[in-house]
Design a protein around this motif. Structure first.
Motif, PDB file in Angstrom:
ATOM      1  N   ILE A   1     -35.513  31.713 113.673  1.00  0.00           N
ATOM      2  CA  ILE A   1     -34.665  32.236 112.393  1.00  0.00           C
ATOM      3  C   ILE A   1     -35.805  32.453 111.346  1.00  0.00           C
ATOM      4  CG2 ILE A   1     -32.886  31.693 111.080  1.00  0.00           C
ATOM      5  CD1 ILE A   1     -31.724  30.115 112.963  1.00  0.00           C
ATOM      6  N   SER A   2     -36.246  31.757 110.855  1.00  0.00           N
ATOM      7  CA  SER A   2     -37.343  31.696 109.786  1.00  0.00           C
ATOM      8  C   SER A   2     -38.349  32.964 110.029  1.00  0.00           C
ATOM      9  CB  SER A   2     -37.945  30.255 109.491  1.00  0.00           C
ATOM     10  OG  SER A   2     -37.205  29.358 109.383  1.00  0.00           O
ATOM     11  N   VAL A   3     -38.886  32.762 111.039  1.00  0.00           N
ATOM     12  CA  VAL A   3     -39.917  33.940 111.517  1.00  0.00           C
ATOM     13  C   VAL A   3     -39.475  35.289 111.461  1.00  0.00           C
ATOM     14  CG1 VAL A   3     -41.495  34.666 113.216  1.00  0.00           C
ATOM     15  CG2 VAL A   3     -41.459  32.233 112.637  1.00  0.00           C
TER      16      VAL A   3
ATOM     17  N   ALA B   1     -44.259  33.649  97.526  1.00  0.00           N
ATOM     18  CA  ALA B   1     -43.801  32.865  96.352  1.00  0.00           C
ATOM     19  C   ALA B   1     -42.468  33.059  95.818  1.00  0.00           C
ATOM     20  CB  ALA B   1     -44.767  33.489  95.119  1.00  0.00           C
ATOM     21  N   THR B   2     -41.905  34.006  96.086  1.00  0.00           N
ATOM     22  CA  THR B   2     -40.404  34.275  95.694  1.00  0.00           C
ATOM     23  C   THR B   2     -39.572  33.446  96.671  1.00  0.00           C
ATOM     24  OG1 THR B   2     -40.883  36.563  94.912  1.00  0.00           O
ATOM     25  CG2 THR B   2     -38.591  35.969  95.308  1.00  0.00           C
ATOM     26  N   LEU B   3     -40.067  33.284  98.051  1.00  0.00           N
ATOM     27  CA  LEU B   3     -39.207  32.831  98.854  1.00  0.00           C
ATOM     28  C   LEU B   3     -39.360  31.175  98.802  1.00  0.00           C
ATOM     29  CD1 LEU B   3     -40.145  34.658 102.314  1.00  0.00           C
ATOM     30  CD2 LEU B   3     -37.931  34.544 101.208  1.00  0.00           C
ATOM     31  N   ILE B   4     -40.257  30.823  98.343  1.00  0.00           N
ATOM     32  CA  ILE B   4     -40.522  29.279  98.071  1.00  0.00           C
ATOM     33  C   ILE B   4     -39.784  29.094  96.609  1.00  0.00           C
ATOM     34  CG2 ILE B   4     -42.247  27.494  97.278  1.00  0.00           C
ATOM     35  CD1 ILE B   4     -44.326  28.934  99.083  1.00  0.00           C
ATOM     36  N   ALA B   5     -39.912  29.980  95.730  1.00  0.00           N
ATOM     37  CA  ALA B   5     -39.199  29.549  94.520  1.00  0.00           C
ATOM     38  C   ALA B   5     -37.641  29.598  94.670  1.00  0.00           C
ATOM     39  CB  ALA B   5     -39.359  30.563  93.260  1.00  0.00           C
ATOM     40  N   GLU B   6     -37.199  30.605  95.410  1.00  0.00           N
ATOM     41  CA  GLU B   6     -35.790  30.437  95.876  1.00  0.00           C
ATOM     42  C   GLU B   6     -35.366  29.352  96.825  1.00  0.00           C
ATOM     43  OE1 GLU B   6     -32.857  33.483  97.918  1.00  0.00           O
ATOM     44  OE2 GLU B   6     -34.714  34.326  97.186  1.00  0.00           O
ATOM     45  N   SER B   7     -36.323  28.778  97.377  1.00  0.00           N
ATOM     46  CA  SER B   7     -35.909  27.588  98.149  1.00  0.00           C
ATOM     47  C   SER B   7     -36.024  26.255  97.395  1.00  0.00           C
ATOM     48  CB  SER B   7     -36.788  27.376  99.371  1.00  0.00           C
ATOM     49  OG  SER B   7     -36.709  28.444 100.272  1.00  0.00           O
ATOM     50  N   LEU B   8     -36.693  26.201  96.152  1.00  0.00           N
ATOM     51  CA  LEU B   8     -36.483  25.042  95.272  1.00  0.00           C
ATOM     52  C   LEU B   8     -35.390  24.779  94.488  1.00  0.00           C
ATOM     53  CD1 LEU B   8     -40.129  25.278  94.146  1.00  0.00           C
ATOM     54  CD2 LEU B   8     -39.514  23.864  95.920  1.00  0.00           C
TER      55      LEU B   8
ATOM     56  N   CYS C   1     -40.026  26.732 104.076  1.00  0.00           N
ATOM     57  CA  CYS C   1     -38.896  26.394 102.968  1.00  0.00           C
ATOM     58  C   CYS C   1     -37.677  26.971 103.564  1.00  0.00           C
ATOM     59  CB  CYS C   1     -39.452  26.987 101.678  1.00  0.00           C
ATOM     60  SG  CYS C   1     -40.519  26.199 100.809  1.00  0.00           S
ATOM     61  N   ILE C   2     -37.684  28.054 104.233  1.00  0.00           N
ATOM     62  CA  ILE C   2     -36.510  28.861 104.785  1.00  0.00           C
ATOM     63  C   ILE C   2     -35.876  27.843 105.876  1.00  0.00           C
ATOM     64  CG2 ILE C   2     -35.657  30.739 106.063  1.00  0.00           C
ATOM     65  CD1 ILE C   2     -37.572  32.640 104.709  1.00  0.00           C
ATOM     66  N   GLY C   3     -36.587  27.330 106.791  1.00  0.00           N
ATOM     67  CA  GLY C   3     -36.213  26.349 107.675  1.00  0.00           C
ATOM     68  C   GLY C   3     -35.660  25.032 107.115  1.00  0.00           C
ATOM     69  N   ARG C   4     -36.379  24.578 106.054  1.00  0.00           N
ATOM     70  CA  ARG C   4     -35.719  23.417 105.445  1.00  0.00           C
ATOM     71  C   ARG C   4     -34.515  23.719 104.874  1.00  0.00           C
ATOM     72  NH1 ARG C   4     -35.581  21.491 100.012  1.00  0.00           N
ATOM     73  NH2 ARG C   4     -35.307  19.377  99.930  1.00  0.00           N
ATOM     74  N   ARG C   5     -34.199  25.137 104.324  1.00  0.00           N
ATOM     75  CA  ARG C   5     -32.907  25.347 103.655  1.00  0.00           C
ATOM     76  C   ARG C   5     -31.735  25.652 104.597  1.00  0.00           C
ATOM     77  NH1 ARG C   5     -31.970  30.147  99.437  1.00  0.00           N
ATOM     78  NH2 ARG C   5     -31.907  28.372  98.083  1.00  0.00           N
ATOM     79  N   ILE C   6     -32.160  26.030 105.598  1.00  0.00           N
ATOM     80  CA  ILE C   6     -31.237  26.161 106.808  1.00  0.00           C
ATOM     81  C   ILE C   6     -30.656  24.679 107.246  1.00  0.00           C
ATOM     82  CG2 ILE C   6     -30.760  26.678 109.375  1.00  0.00           C
ATOM     83  CD1 ILE C   6     -32.894  29.162 108.709  1.00  0.00           C
ATOM     84  N   ARG C   7     -31.489  23.649 107.361  1.00  0.00           N
ATOM     85  CA  ARG C   7     -31.038  22.240 107.834  1.00  0.00           C
ATOM     86  C   ARG C   7     -30.341  21.541 106.741  1.00  0.00           C
ATOM     87  NH1 ARG C   7     -34.966  19.523 108.367  1.00  0.00           N
ATOM     88  NH2 ARG C   7     -36.914  20.862 107.705  1.00  0.00           N
ATOM     89  N   THR C   8     -30.721  21.559 105.542  1.00  0.00           N
ATOM     90  CA  THR C   8     -30.528  20.542 104.607  1.00  0.00           C
ATOM     91  C   THR C   8     -29.636  21.141 103.381  1.00  0.00           C
ATOM     92  OG1 THR C   8     -32.663  20.979 103.343  1.00  0.00           O
ATOM     93  CG2 THR C   8     -32.785  19.414 104.939  1.00  0.00           C
ATOM     94  N   LEU C   9     -29.897  22.488 102.781  1.00  0.00           N
ATOM     95  CA  LEU C   9     -29.229  22.766 101.753  1.00  0.00           C
ATOM     96  C   LEU C   9     -27.928  23.009 101.670  1.00  0.00           C
ATOM     97  CD1 LEU C   9     -32.100  24.901  99.583  1.00  0.00           C
ATOM     98  CD2 LEU C   9     -31.100  22.434  99.193  1.00  0.00           C
ATOM     99  N   PRO C  10     -26.983  22.577 100.759  1.00  0.00           N
ATOM    100  CA  PRO C  10     -25.496  23.053 101.019  1.00  0.00           C
ATOM    101  C   PRO C  10     -25.317  24.556 100.854  1.00  0.00           C
ATOM    102  CG  PRO C  10     -25.858  21.647  99.034  1.00  0.00           C
ATOM    103  CD  PRO C  10     -27.135  21.591  99.785  1.00  0.00           C
ATOM    104  N   LEU C  11     -24.205  25.033 101.496  1.00  0.00           N
ATOM    105  CA  LEU C  11     -23.879  26.564 101.056  1.00  0.00           C
ATOM    106  C   LEU C  11     -22.904  26.476 100.102  1.00  0.00           C
ATOM    107  CD1 LEU C  11     -23.414  27.703 104.774  1.00  0.00           C
ATOM    108  CD2 LEU C  11     -25.555  27.923 103.530  1.00  0.00           C
ATOM    109  N   ARG C  12     -23.338  27.153  98.928  1.00  0.00           N
ATOM    110  CA  ARG C  12     -22.338  27.244  97.883  1.00  0.00           C
ATOM    111  C   ARG C  12     -21.972  28.692  97.526  1.00  0.00           C
ATOM    112  NH1 ARG C  12     -24.781  22.219  93.834  1.00  0.00           N
ATOM    113  NH2 ARG C  12     -24.694  20.730  95.496  1.00  0.00           N
ATOM    114  N   SER C  13     -21.046  28.954  96.801  1.00  0.00           N
ATOM    115  CA  SER C  13     -20.718  30.330  96.296  1.00  0.00           C
ATOM    116  C   SER C  13     -20.190  30.182  95.166  1.00  0.00           C
ATOM    117  CB  SER C  13     -19.690  30.966  97.216  1.00  0.00           C
ATOM    118  OG  SER C  13     -20.112  31.148  98.678  1.00  0.00           O
ATOM    119  N   ALA C  14     -20.593  31.278  94.170  1.00  0.00           N
ATOM    120  CA  ALA C  14     -20.267  31.512  92.793  1.00  0.00           C
ATOM    121  C   ALA C  14     -18.863  32.383  92.720  1.00  0.00           C
ATOM    122  CB  ALA C  14     -21.343  32.255  91.914  1.00  0.00           C
TER     123      ALA C  14
END
Length: 513
Positions: free
Chosen positions: A390-392, A434-441, A499-512
């Motif tokens: 998915i990330s690749v 750099a943008t992908l890493i910053a967005e994942s942080l 970082c994309i793979g980590r976001r898929i596994r751990t970060l919660p999905l939120r909506s504004a």
């Protein structure tokens, strides 16, 4: 008792006047002025009548001062006249073909309103297309009149033949506008034909530009008048005027026939109700068993978004600039137009590419980035797809856009100066990673209700800070910093995929909401 006379049937205003009133109402509403419509129409007419004499007087004064300050050979004067018209007419033609103006008649947001009032497409074309094109080329013809009055002695008796050039450009632009007005939908084949025609026009413009640069006399001291070279014959200005006038007259006739043909076809199906070519509902996202299964999903998400036309225009502008430089290189000179200016051109190209990358990456990730497509990525992972695939898949799609942009800038710089800026693709991948890493942080990524995402100040600062080493390495002249930039780019790319793979596994999905 005297009988009352029968009521007279007062004819309703013609459709052309209704269309003109609606056009003036749109302009008056956009300006926010509070005045009667007829007063505004009289004010517009008075303004146009006042601008033309002022423009003619100012042009006569400006060209008179220019003739006294700079003395040019007659052949250079004629070539400069044609070159300015080539670029001015070409730029206006591009605006008519690719901006919102192409939907002034066909595909207009007021199409249902025009259909309800029984307004013909012919009247809309006259008010919305012919009027604005006539105003632009009327101003250009005024400037040409002043130019030919000032330089009539240098160009000879046939200088009036150059007035055919703006008339031919006016008819050609009107032909393109009539073609857009008479065809409701734009098909992919029609779009490819339009891009091909514009590409040929850019190559021709570059070719004539190269010929003009080659005809400029060299070796003149600053502050002195240009001296004609021995190769410039005495009859060259006359031949230039005759050739350009004859070609413009033929183009005027051919484009005029084309305009009449499409103008007559406007009434055959004025604002007819046609089936839509694109489905109104989103297509189901199927995950096919491939090595990179999410590439079609990411591509469909981006091409159906509102940011896709902006990125497409950016690619088109780079393509046209490259074809223009190809035409310059194909002229008799055969040398890069900016040869000898490699160092300043490299710096300008690197800075320009960096700024374009920041804008392009933001537009790309706002619609199909890991935050915007977070639910889709999570759904794919929960359906037994590998997070690495998915990330690749996502990163490869982002990288393809970035490499296309940077390769276009590098090719344009090579055509302009002969210097190959091979480090620009690495700069593009570094900005993307750099943008992908910053967005994942970010701990709470914002996903808006329309499916897009907004990066925020934190993401912008971190991405620029991570990309600054690559910018400094590309800006350097020695090869070692550029090689270190390539190594740094590979490290950032691996970090972005992780970082994309980590976001898929751990970060919660939120909506504004």
């Amino acid at each position: 008792m005297t009988p009352l006379p029968p009521p007279r049937n007062s004819p309703s205003p013609p459709a052309l006047r209704n269309t003109l009133d609606f056009f003036l109402f749109e302009r008056l509403n956009a300006l926010g002025w509070n005045m009667p419509l007829r007063t505004f129409a009289q004010l517009c007419a008075f303004g146009y009548a006042l601008v033309l004499p002022l423009l003619l007087a100012g042009s006569l004064f400006g060209f008179g001062v220019l003739r006294k300050v700079v003395q040019l050979p007659p052949v250079v004067i004629g070539a400069a006249f044609l070159l300015v018209h080539l670029y001015a007419g070409g730029a206006y033609l591009l605006r008519e073909a690719f901006s919102r103006r192409r939907h002034s008649v066909s595909g207009s947001p007021n199409e249902g309103f025009f259909r309800a009032l029984d307004i013909r497409a012919r009247d809309v074309f006259l008010v919305y297309c012919l009027a604005r094109i006539a105003v632009f080329y009327g101003a250009l013809l005024t400037l040409d009149t002043a130019f030919l009055v000032v330089y009539r002695g240098a160009l000879g008796q046939g200088a009036l033949g150059l007035l055919c050039v703006p008339l031919a450009l006016f008819t050609l632009t009107l032909a393109v506008s009539a073609r857009m007005a008479s065809h409701a939908g734009s098909t992919p084949s029609a779009g490819l034909k339009t891009v091909g025609a514009l590409g040929v026009a850019c190559v021709m413009a570059g070719f004539f530009t190269g010929r003009f640069l080659g005809a400029l006399p060299a070796g003149n001291a600053p502050g002195t008048a240009f001296q004609a070279t021995p190769s410039v014959a005495a009859d060259q200005p006359l031949m230039l005027v005759i050739t350009s006038g004859t070609t413009s007259a033929l183009l005027f006739v051919a484009a005029g026939v084309y305009v009449i043909h499409h103008y007559r076809s406007l009434d055959r199906a004025s604002f007819a109700i046609r089936p839509t070519r694109r489905p109104t509902t989103a297509l189901p996202m199927d995950f096919r068993p491939r090595r990179l299964p999410l590439l079609p999903v990411v591509h469909r998400q981006f091409t159906t978004s509102r940011t896709y036309p902006l990125v497409r225009r950016m690619y088109l502008a780079l393509l046209m600039a490259g074809l223009l430089l190809v035409g310059v290189r194909a002229s008799e000179t055969g040398r890069p137009p900016l040869a000898g200016m490699e160092r300043p051109l490299t710096r300008v190209a690197v800075i320009l590419c960096f700024v374009m990358l920041l804008g392009c990456v933001e537009l790309l990730l706002a619609t199909c980035g890991p935050t915007a497509l977070g639910p889709q990525f999570r759904f794919a992972w929960e359906n037994m797809l590998s997070q690495r695939n998915i990330s690749v898949s996502a990163v490869l799609y982002y990288t393809a856009h970035v490499l296309t942009l940077t390769s276009g800038v590098a090719a344009a710089a090579w055509l302009a100066s002969g210097t190959l800026l091979w480090q620009l693709p690495f700069l593009g991948v570094s900005v993307l990673s750099a943008t992908l890493i910053a967005e994942s942080l970010t701990t709470a990524p914002k996903r808006l209700v329309d499916g897009t995402s907004t990066p925020g100040v934190f993401v912008a600062c971190v991405s620029i800070g991570l990309a600054l080493p690559s910018l400094a390495g590309c800006y350097a002249q020695s090869p070692l910093p550029r090689l270190l930039t390539a190594l740094y780019c590979v490290c950032l790319l691996g970090g972005g995929i992780t970082c994309i793979g980590r976001r898929i596994r751990t970060l919660p999905l939120r909506s504004a909401m």
